[in-house]
Write an enzyme that holds these catalytic residues in place. Structure first.
Site, PDB file in Angstrom:
ATOM      1  N   GLU A 246      -9.550  -9.990  -7.521  1.00 54.22           N
ATOM      2  CA  GLU A 246      -8.604  -8.846  -7.352  1.00 54.22           C
ATOM      3  C   GLU A 246      -7.577  -9.111  -8.209  1.00 54.22           C
ATOM      4  OE1 GLU A 246      -9.959  -8.711  -2.573  1.00 54.22           O
ATOM      5  OE2 GLU A 246      -8.131  -9.281  -3.016  1.00 54.22           O
TER       6      GLU A 246
ATOM      7  N   HIS B  29      -2.042  -5.401   1.484  1.00 56.88           N
ATOM      8  CA  HIS B  29      -3.389  -6.023   1.371  1.00 56.88           C
ATOM      9  C   HIS B  29      -3.286  -7.546   0.993  1.00 56.88           C
ATOM     10  CE1 HIS B  29      -7.359  -6.896  -0.162  1.00 56.88           C
ATOM     11  NE2 HIS B  29      -6.841  -7.621  -1.309  1.00 56.88           N
TER      12      HIS B  29
ATOM     13  N   LYS C  74       0.820  -1.115   0.133  1.00 58.49           N
ATOM     14  CA  LYS C  74       0.113   0.028  -0.083  1.00 58.49           C
ATOM     15  C   LYS C  74       0.921   1.457   0.013  1.00 58.49           C
ATOM     16  CE  LYS C  74      -3.893  -2.300   2.456  1.00 58.49           C
ATOM     17  NZ  LYS C  74      -4.786  -2.113   3.321  1.00 58.49           N
TER      18      LYS C  74
HETATM   19  P1  IDP Z   1      -7.963  -6.525   5.610  1.00 55.02           P
HETATM   20  O1  IDP Z   1      -6.984  -5.634   4.759  1.00 55.02           O
HETATM   21  O2  IDP Z   1      -7.328  -7.123   7.015  1.00 55.02           O
HETATM   22  O3  IDP Z   1      -8.662  -7.662   5.190  1.00 55.02           O
HETATM   23  P2  IDP Z   1     -10.738  -5.231   5.971  1.00 55.02           P
HETATM   24  O4  IDP Z   1     -11.636  -5.585   7.150  1.00 55.02           O
HETATM   25  O5  IDP Z   1     -10.983  -5.941   4.828  1.00 55.02           O
HETATM   26  O6  IDP Z   1      -9.353  -5.691   6.556  1.00 55.02           O
HETATM   27  O7  IDP Z   1     -10.283  -3.683   5.640  1.00 55.02           O
HETATM   28  C1  IDP Z   1      -9.851  -3.333   4.336  1.00 55.02           C
HETATM   29  C2  IDP Z   1      -8.968  -2.119   4.609  1.00 55.02           C
HETATM   30  O8  IDP Z   1      -9.823  -1.178   5.129  1.00 55.02           O
HETATM   31  C3  IDP Z   1      -8.024  -2.410   5.995  1.00 55.02           C
HETATM   32  O9  IDP Z   1      -6.866  -3.195   5.385  1.00 55.02           O
HETATM   33  C4  IDP Z   1      -7.491  -1.051   6.148  1.00 55.02           C
HETATM   34  O10 IDP Z   1      -6.729  -0.450   5.418  1.00 55.02           O
HETATM   35  C5  IDP Z   1      -8.848  -0.421   5.989  1.00 55.02           C
HETATM   36  N1  IDP Z   1      -9.595  -0.487   7.541  1.00 55.02           N
HETATM   37  C6  IDP Z   1     -10.007  -1.441   8.159  1.00 55.02           C
HETATM   38  N2  IDP Z   1     -10.928  -1.216   9.176  1.00 55.02           N
HETATM   39  C7  IDP Z   1     -10.541   0.011   9.336  1.00 55.02           C
HETATM   40  C8  IDP Z   1     -10.749   0.819  10.600  1.00 55.02           C
HETATM   41  O11 IDP Z   1     -11.450   0.643  11.585  1.00 55.02           O
HETATM   42  N3  IDP Z   1     -10.546   2.341  10.363  1.00 55.02           N
HETATM   43  C9  IDP Z   1      -9.814   2.786   9.377  1.00 55.02           C
HETATM   44  N4  IDP Z   1      -9.342   1.873   8.241  1.00 55.02           N
HETATM   45  C10 IDP Z   1      -9.799   0.584   8.584  1.00 55.02           C
HETATM   46 MG    MG Z   2     -10.120  -7.628   3.507  1.00 51.00          MG
END
Ligand code: IDP
Ligand code: MG
Length: 139
Positions: A128, A117, A11
């Site tokens: 993706e 990611h 990222k």
């Molecule tokens: P992941 O990347 O571990 O799969 P996801 O829940 O899919 O997590 O969330 C996608 C992305 O959104 C995260 O990697 C992060 O960059 C962002 N994100 C997730 N939760 C939060 C939050 O509570 N606050 C701000 N950004 C968040």
């Molecule tokens: Mg995710």
């Protein structure tokens, strides 16, 4: 059935902090083979498409701003049980909860700017991967 491929992005925070090399080294040491790779940048709109599943979340717009704020590295990785193995290697979404030795524990700045990611299912890995790469760009 599991497939042997997953999708990752390094990222904007990881790229800006000059951590492409160290993160790729960890991916390499963990036994993943890189079968596709691209240094690119998402527009706000393309980031919105990629993260469409999160559109109802409170942080959605901040996430799109952040993910389009600078270049990223997109890649498809190959290893047995790749999706689960890579989620283990990257660690929890919130770096303060990511286990020692994981990529997010070592390189993430915050829950939003969390360095990498990793796809969460085989189905999403395929979706993706094809968001960034055509068939002839995967080796
Ligand atoms: P992941 O990347 O571990 O799969 P996801 O829940 O899919 O997590 O969330 C996608 C992305 O959104 C995260 O990697 C992060 O960059 C962002 N994100 C997730 N939760 C939060 C939050 O509570 N606050 C701000 N950004 C968040
Ligand atoms: Mg995710």
């Amino acid at each position: 059935m599991t497939t042997n491929r997953t999708f990752t992005m390094l990222k904007p925070d990881a790229v800006a902090a000059n951590n492409i090399g160290p993160i790729l080294a960890k991916i390499n040491e963990a036994g993943f083979k890189i079968v596709a790779m691209k240094y690119t940048r998402l527009t706000h709109e393309r980031a919105g498409e990629f993260y469409e599943v999160h559109k109802e979340r409170s942080f959605y717009n901040d996430l799109l701003e952040y993910m389009s704020s600078g270049p990223i590295v997109a890649a498809i990785l190959e290893k047995d049980n790749a999706v689960e193995a890579y989620r283990t290697l990257i660690g929890a979404t919130d770096p303060s909860k990511a286990s020692p030795g994981t990529i997010r524990n070592q390189f993430a700045k915050s829950i939003a700017a969390n360095a990498v990611h990793g796809s969460d299912s085989d189905e999403n890995a395929a979706i993706e991967g094809s968001f960034f790469f055509s068939k002839i760009e995967i080796y």
